[in-house]
Design a protein around this motif. Structure first.
Motif, short mmCIF file in Angstrom:
data_model
loop_
_atom_site.label_atom_id
_atom_site.label_comp_id
_atom_site.label_asym_id
_atom_site.label_seq_id
_atom_site.Cartn_x
_atom_site.Cartn_y
_atom_site.Cartn_z
N PRO A 141 0.80 -1.23 0.00
CA PRO A 141 0.00 0.00 0.00
C PRO A 141 0.83 1.27 0.00
CG PRO A 141 -0.03 -1.02 2.17
CD PRO A 141 0.64 -1.99 1.26
N ASN A 144 1.76 1.92 -3.63
CA ASN A 144 0.51 2.27 -4.31
C ASN A 144 0.16 3.74 -4.05
OD1 ASN A 144 -2.03 0.97 -5.72
ND2 ASN A 144 -2.82 2.35 -4.16
N ASP A 151 -5.09 5.46 -1.11
CA ASP A 151 -4.92 4.31 -0.23
C ASP A 151 -5.77 3.16 -0.76
OD1 ASP A 151 -3.18 5.53 1.51
OD2 ASP A 151 -4.75 6.20 2.88
N ASP A 153 -6.24 -1.02 0.24
CA ASP A 153 -5.85 -1.98 1.28
C ASP A 153 -5.53 -3.38 0.76
OD1 ASP A 153 -6.12 -0.10 3.31
OD2 ASP A 153 -8.26 -0.51 3.55
N HIS A 155 -3.30 -5.58 -0.89
CA HIS A 155 -1.94 -5.76 -1.38
C HIS A 155 -1.32 -7.00 -0.74
CE1 HIS A 155 -1.45 -2.04 -3.66
NE2 HIS A 155 -2.14 -1.44 -2.70
N SER A 158 0.24 -6.46 2.76
CA SER A 158 -0.76 -6.42 3.83
C SER A 158 -1.29 -7.81 4.13
CB SER A 158 -1.90 -5.49 3.44
OG SER A 158 -1.42 -4.18 3.17
#
Length: 287
Positions: A141, A144, A151, A153, A155, A158
């Motif tokens: 993120p 990105n 933002d 979420d 990924h 994560s």
């Protein structure tokens, strides 16, 4: 393609010499094995699982094409973890049968060996793409936000962070990945490219665990990478996302009679210091 010799070349009899005949005896085609665990990595999520030394684990396509971002640690000492860049140098930038995944310093030993790959014959496509990539790393993120100003979420970084938290690990333990089933290369400007995943239902990549492992994988939110993730044509590739499967097998004990987990790298020097303040030998023993 250049035919210049590889920089990292081993002497005969080193740990880089792989006993291919031994690993061939461990594949599904060679011996009956006992399935001891099965897992599903959900769409746009991550999963962590344990594999005992001497076991085999398989990552497989169970539905549509899908890329998986893979991390690995010593189960008993997470400071020892997969070292993607050294593996890229000692083995190849895109790995397949008989290649090994190596651990970080000061341990530097094979953690797992690839023993079966249904995409082994993919080779190099017309655009220079190859599969099972160590060239790139996980989407995250943070980059990105840099690229898009937004933002998002979903990924691999994560997913891996969430996957390892139940095992006491944190974001600081997540590291550069093996991109399983991912097709990548370098373009004419020496820039990293990704293209649509060539793996299909039933394809798999299989590993032999050389040590006790904690593994983690993200089911990449980019799906099969047929949709641009960044740039003017980017869009959410949710429709290209599919789950991934994991299977763990116990092999016949007699096949492992002459096998043992590899030792740490045998370097006994002190990095040129007369009175080193850090005793690395003791640290390695403690884990």
């Amino acid at each position: 393609m250049s035919d210049v010799a590889a920089a990292y070349r081993a002497n005969k009899g080193s740990v880089l010499d792989v006993d291919k005949a031994f690993y061939d005896t461990l594949t599904d085609a060679s011996t009956k094995r006992e399935l001891v665990a099965t897992y599903t990595v959900p769409v746009r999520d991550g999963l962590a699982w344990k594999v005992p030394a001497g076991h085999v684990f398989r990552v497989k396509i169970i539905d549509g094409s899908q890329v998986g971002d893979f991390n690995m640690w010593s189960l008993h000492n997470p400071r020892e973890r997969m070292w993607a860049s050294r593996t890229r140098q000692l083995q190849r930038a895109h790995v397949s049968n008989y290649d090994r995944l190596w651990s970080t310093l000061p341990y530097l030993r094979p953690m797992a060996t690839i023993i079966d790959d249904t995409l082994a014959n993919y080779g190099v496509d017309s655009e220079g793409g190859r599969v099972h990539d160590l060239l790139g790393t996980r989407c995250d993120p943070y980059v990105n936000r840099l690229l898009t100003g937004e933002d998002f979420d979903f990924h691999c970084h994560s997913n891996l962070v969430r996957a390892v938290e139940p095992f006491g690990l944190t974001e600081f333990d997540v590291h550069d990945v093996l991109n399983i089933f991912q097709c990548t290369g370098l373009n004419k400007d020496d820039q990293y490219f990704m293209k649509a995943c060539p793996a299909r239902k039933g394809d798999y990549l299989e590993f032999f665990a050389e040590i006790d492992l904690l593994c983690a994988m993200s089911c990449c939110p980019g799906g099969d990478l047929s949709v641009d993730l960044w740039g003017e044509n980017a869009k959410d590739p949710l429709q290209t996302c599919h789950p991934l499967g994991v299977e763990v097998y116990r092999v016949k004990p007699e096949l492992l009679r002459n096998w043992a987990s590899p030792d740490y790298a045998p370097y006994k020097g002190k990095h040129g210091r007369q009175n080193p303040s850090v005793d690395w030998a003791a640290i390695k023993k403690q884990g």
